[in-house]
Design an enzyme around this catalytic site. Structure first.
Site, PDB file in Angstrom:
ATOM      1  N   HIS A  87     -66.555  20.755 -54.835  1.00 21.83           N
ATOM      2  CA  HIS A  87     -66.381  20.895 -53.372  1.00 21.83           C
ATOM      3  C   HIS A  87     -67.762  21.031 -52.728  1.00 21.83           C
ATOM      4  O   HIS A  87     -68.600  20.167 -52.918  1.00 21.83           O
ATOM      5  CB  HIS A  87     -65.440  22.074 -53.106  1.00 21.83           C
ATOM      6  CG  HIS A  87     -64.991  22.267 -51.700  1.00 21.83           C
ATOM      7  ND1 HIS A  87     -65.059  21.315 -50.718  1.00 21.83           N
ATOM      8  CD2 HIS A  87     -64.423  23.361 -51.098  1.00 21.83           C
ATOM      9  CE1 HIS A  87     -64.564  21.779 -49.584  1.00 21.83           C
ATOM     10  NE2 HIS A  87     -64.165  23.024 -49.789  1.00 21.83           N
ATOM     11  N   HIS A 119     -63.666  11.255 -53.480  1.00 23.48           N
ATOM     12  CA  HIS A 119     -63.018  12.160 -52.518  1.00 23.48           C
ATOM     13  C   HIS A 119     -61.521  12.144 -52.776  1.00 23.48           C
ATOM     14  O   HIS A 119     -60.954  11.120 -53.097  1.00 23.48           O
ATOM     15  CB  HIS A 119     -63.309  11.708 -51.080  1.00 23.48           C
ATOM     16  CG  HIS A 119     -63.101  12.785 -50.077  1.00 23.48           C
ATOM     17  ND1 HIS A 119     -61.857  13.099 -49.583  1.00 23.48           N
ATOM     18  CD2 HIS A 119     -63.977  13.639 -49.507  1.00 23.48           C
ATOM     19  CE1 HIS A 119     -61.986  14.094 -48.731  1.00 23.48           C
ATOM     20  NE2 HIS A 119     -63.251  14.442 -48.661  1.00 23.48           N
ATOM     21  N   ASP A 137     -71.578  14.788 -49.005  1.00 23.14           N
ATOM     22  CA  ASP A 137     -72.599  15.547 -49.724  1.00 23.14           C
ATOM     23  C   ASP A 137     -73.719  14.663 -50.242  1.00 23.14           C
ATOM     24  O   ASP A 137     -74.846  15.131 -50.462  1.00 23.14           O
ATOM     25  CB  ASP A 137     -71.953  16.312 -50.888  1.00 23.14           C
ATOM     26  CG  ASP A 137     -71.061  17.434 -50.377  1.00 23.14           C
ATOM     27  OD1 ASP A 137     -70.001  17.665 -50.975  1.00 23.14           O
ATOM     28  OD2 ASP A 137     -71.420  18.048 -49.357  1.00 23.14           O
TER      29      ASP A 137
HETATM   30  C1  SDX Z   1     -66.195  17.791 -50.458  1.00 24.94           C
HETATM   31  O1  SDX Z   1     -61.381  17.700 -49.448  1.00 24.94           O
HETATM   32  C2  SDX Z   1     -62.352  17.599 -48.632  1.00 24.94           C
HETATM   33  O2  SDX Z   1     -62.218  17.201 -47.498  1.00 24.94           O
HETATM   34  C3  SDX Z   1     -63.695  18.078 -49.185  1.00 24.94           C
HETATM   35  C4  SDX Z   1     -64.898  17.770 -48.281  1.00 24.94           C
HETATM   36  C5  SDX Z   1     -64.871  18.595 -47.020  1.00 24.94           C
HETATM   37  O3  SDX Z   1     -65.449  18.155 -46.008  1.00 24.94           O
HETATM   38  O4  SDX Z   1     -64.343  19.726 -47.079  1.00 24.94           O
HETATM   39  O5  SDX Z   1     -64.912  16.409 -47.964  1.00 24.94           O
HETATM   40  C6  SDX Z   1     -66.208  18.122 -49.003  1.00 24.94           C
HETATM   41  O6  SDX Z   1     -65.868  18.633 -51.237  1.00 24.94           O
HETATM   42  C7  SDX Z   1     -66.506  16.393 -50.900  1.00 24.94           C
HETATM   43  C8  SDX Z   1     -66.393  16.196 -52.446  1.00 24.94           C
HETATM   44  C9  SDX Z   1     -67.644  16.781 -53.096  1.00 24.94           C
HETATM   45  N1  SDX Z   1     -67.472  16.797 -54.578  1.00 24.94           N
HETATM   46  C10 SDX Z   1     -68.180  15.939 -55.347  1.00 24.94           C
HETATM   47  O7  SDX Z   1     -68.970  15.096 -54.920  1.00 24.94           O
HETATM   48  C11 SDX Z   1     -67.943  16.136 -56.831  1.00 24.94           C
HETATM   49  C12 SDX Z   1     -67.747  14.795 -57.522  1.00 24.94           C
HETATM   50  N2  SDX Z   1     -66.451  14.223 -57.130  1.00 24.94           N
HETATM   51  C13 SDX Z   1     -65.356  14.300 -58.012  1.00 24.94           C
HETATM   52  O8  SDX Z   1     -65.295  15.493 -58.739  1.00 24.94           O
HETATM   53  C14 SDX Z   1     -64.048  13.844 -57.365  1.00 24.94           C
HETATM   54  O9  SDX Z   1     -64.298  12.669 -56.717  1.00 24.94           O
HETATM   55  C15 SDX Z   1     -63.315  14.783 -56.415  1.00 24.94           C
HETATM   56  C16 SDX Z   1     -63.051  16.097 -57.053  1.00 24.94           C
HETATM   57  C17 SDX Z   1     -64.083  14.973 -55.170  1.00 24.94           C
HETATM   58  C18 SDX Z   1     -61.992  14.128 -56.073  1.00 24.94           C
HETATM   59  O10 SDX Z   1     -61.382  13.870 -57.253  1.00 24.94           O
HETATM   60  P1  SDX Z   1     -59.796  13.619 -57.360  1.00 24.94           P
HETATM   61  O11 SDX Z   1     -59.245  13.072 -56.112  1.00 24.94           O
HETATM   62  O12 SDX Z   1     -59.190  14.847 -57.898  1.00 24.94           O
HETATM   63  O13 SDX Z   1     -59.735  12.455 -58.379  1.00 24.94           O
HETATM   64  P2  SDX Z   1     -60.025  12.601 -59.896  1.00 24.94           P
HETATM   65  O14 SDX Z   1     -61.082  13.654 -60.155  1.00 24.94           O
HETATM   66  O15 SDX Z   1     -58.727  12.717 -60.579  1.00 24.94           O
HETATM   67  O16 SDX Z   1     -60.716  11.192 -60.212  1.00 24.94           O
HETATM   68  C19 SDX Z   1     -59.932  10.031 -60.330  1.00 24.94           C
HETATM   69  C20 SDX Z   1     -60.695   9.158 -61.303  1.00 24.94           C
HETATM   70  C21 SDX Z   1     -61.001   9.899 -62.609  1.00 24.94           C
HETATM   71  O17 SDX Z   1     -61.140   8.943 -63.613  1.00 24.94           O
HETATM   72  P3  SDX Z   1     -60.131   9.025 -64.869  1.00 24.94           P
HETATM   73  O18 SDX Z   1     -60.363  10.380 -65.478  1.00 24.94           O
HETATM   74  O19 SDX Z   1     -58.734   8.882 -64.239  1.00 24.94           O
HETATM   75  O20 SDX Z   1     -60.546   7.855 -65.714  1.00 24.94           O
HETATM   76  O21 SDX Z   1     -61.993   8.831 -60.747  1.00 24.94           O
HETATM   77  C22 SDX Z   1     -63.004   9.431 -61.529  1.00 24.94           C
HETATM   78  C23 SDX Z   1     -62.346  10.510 -62.373  1.00 24.94           C
HETATM   79  O22 SDX Z   1     -63.086  10.701 -63.591  1.00 24.94           O
HETATM   80  N3  SDX Z   1     -63.952  10.030 -60.623  1.00 24.94           N
HETATM   81  C24 SDX Z   1     -65.227  10.197 -60.902  1.00 24.94           C
HETATM   82  C25 SDX Z   1     -65.758  10.789 -59.766  1.00 24.94           C
HETATM   83  N4  SDX Z   1     -64.807  10.982 -58.851  1.00 24.94           N
HETATM   84  C26 SDX Z   1     -63.680  10.511 -59.400  1.00 24.94           C
HETATM   85  N5  SDX Z   1     -65.965   9.892 -62.013  1.00 24.94           N
HETATM   86  C27 SDX Z   1     -67.259  10.208 -61.943  1.00 24.94           C
HETATM   87  N6  SDX Z   1     -67.873  10.790 -60.873  1.00 24.94           N
HETATM   88  C28 SDX Z   1     -67.145  11.095 -59.788  1.00 24.94           C
HETATM   89  N7  SDX Z   1     -67.743  11.654 -58.746  1.00 24.94           N
END
Ligand code: SDX
Length: 372
Positions: free
Chosen positions: A222, A261, A312
């Site tokens: 997050h 996201h 971010d």
């Molecule tokens: C913020 O919700 C909001 O509005 C939050 C926010 C706000 O203003 O409040 O926008 C602010 O928190 C933005 C997000 C910041 N976090 C990051 O940058 C951390 C990296 N991102 C990931 O952890 C991920 O993208 C999430 C947690 C943000 C969202 O993930 P989801 O929707 O839970 O999806 P997921 O983790 O299940 O991913 C789906 C697939 C997976 O692959 P598989 O395991 O199915 O093969 O996509 C991949 C994930 O591994 N994936 C990533 C990735 N994001 C998704 N792989 C590598 N790096 C990433 N960043």
């Protein structure tokens, strides 16, 4: 088990209504009380946006003048809060120190225990005024620098930079920082905001909700991601290493911070505005290697995973170019998002229902305790 489908992480689950903001992945847009965030970032001060999120309308000139006067008068850091920050080891994470300082601010708040809307609006204003001083004081003490007293002749954004760095920001720096604060202020039921609503749903007080939200925001999935983006940039070093670094990171199953996201699946609506702001800092600092690295990594991530940057990603390098220490980045997010959190606290309280979802039990079947 249950006949209901389990939606881990509440992904895609609509749990309530809100009038505060609309995140629309289909149109890749974000509205604060109906206004596109891009227009607010271009045309409004952070103070005007804070008022909009709290009250639902942009302030009149009289409302804004009175609010600005109260906010400016409330910036000085309470000596007891300074003392608590001083008691924290400099090895402590700035988010943990800020969480503690905000908690004390709640204990000291003159209207602690009073949860009617007028009192909550004043509490929210006091937090908006005080948090920049907490963040600035903590960064300066870690650098061995004396604190800088706030100035009432500067707006909220410029004063934040003044108290942090002890010098007036350039117009570009002040405007880029203001834009980032507008963009970070609110984003519907993200994890930290939903945390604030859960705490409020038990009828706990505003500061308890904000302290819990600070804890939630710290996590690298997050708010902690903006700090982690710069850690990655430092690991990569140069743009030419971006692809190799990404390949190694993905092979190690690492999440690439600043990308992806839960709601936006074709790119975060806020990124183009923040990227344009970052470019203004890149030009001012001649930091073209930063921009090259940014582009190479984003292109490689899109090509390999089809995953795009979130807010971010451009915010991290922007805060680095503004001169903030990397561990201070997420406290900056707090200083802005406290507006969204408190707006949701008041909205939750106004039409409350205790937030208590169900769980499907998958532990051991019922059994008898053996005779002892
Ligand atoms: C913020 O919700 C909001 O509005 C939050 C926010 C706000 O203003 O409040 O926008 C602010 O928190 C933005 C997000 C910041 N976090 C990051 O940058 C951390 C990296 N991102 C990931 O952890 C991920 O993208 C999430 C947690 C943000 C969202 O993930 P989801 O929707 O839970 O999806 P997921 O983790 O299940 O991913 C789906 C697939 C997976 O692959 P598989 O395991 O199915 O093969 O996509 C991949 C994930 O591994 N994936 C990533 C990735 N994001 C998704 N792989 C590598 N790096 C990433 N960043």
């Amino acid at each position: 088990m249950t006949d209901q489908e389990i939606r881990k992480g509440l992904a895609g689950v609509v749990v309530d209504t809100t009038a505060i903001s609309k995140v629309n992945p289909e149109t890749n847009s974000l509205l604060y009380r109906g206004y596109p965030v891009q227009q607010l970032a271009e045309r409004c001060s952070f103070e005007q946006v804070a008022w909009l999120l709290w009250y639902g309308e942009l302030p009149t000139a009289e409302e804004l003048a009175a609010f600005e006067a109260r906010e400016r008068a409330g910036r000085a850091l309470d000596p007891r809060v300074r003392h608590v920050i001083d008691e924290a080891p400099t090895s402590a994470h700035p988010m943990d120190v800020l969480r503690t300082a905000v908690s004390l601010a709640g204990v000291l708040d003159p209207e602690a225990g009073d949860d009617d809307r007028e009192a909550e609006l004043r509490k929210a204003e006091r937090l908006l005024a005080a948090i920049p001083g907490m963040v600035a004081y903590d960064q300066r003490r870690r650098r061995g620098q004396e604190p800088v007293e706030p100035r009432e002749d500067l707006d909220w954004s410029r004063n934040f930079l003044w108290t942090t760095f002890g010098e007036e920001p350039t117009d570009v720096a002040a405007d880029v920082f203001r834009i980032s604060m507008v963009l970070y202020a609110e984003h519907s039921f993200n994890a930290s905001t939903f945390t604030a609503r859960v705490v409020t749903s038990t009828l706990a007080d505003l500061h308890s909700a904000v302290v819990a939200a600070v804890g939630a925001l710290k996590g690298p999935l997050h708010g902690g991601a903006n700090e982690a983006v710069m850690v990655a940039f430092d690991e990569i070093g140069f743009a030419d290493r971006a692809e190799a670094w990404l390949g190694e990171a993905l092979a190690a199953k690492r999440k690439i911070m600043g990308f992806g996201h839960r709601v936006y699946k074709h790119g975060d609506s806020r990124v183009p505005t923040m990227r344009a702001a970052l470019d203004r800092l890149v030009d001012e600092h001649g930091a073209h290697e930063v921009a090259a690295l940014y582009d190479r990594l984003a292109t490689a991530m899109d090509e390999r995973k089809g995953i795009k940057p979130n807010l971010d990603y451009p915010s991290g390098p922007a805060y680095a170019l503004l001169g903030f220490d990397t561990p201070t980045f997420t406290p900056l997010f707090v200083a802005s998002r406290v507006v969204g959190w408190t707006a949701h606290v008041m909205e939750q309280r106004a039409a409350n229902a205790l937030i208590r979802p169900l769980s499907a039990y998958d532990g051991p079947a019922e059994r008898e305790v053996p005779a002892q």
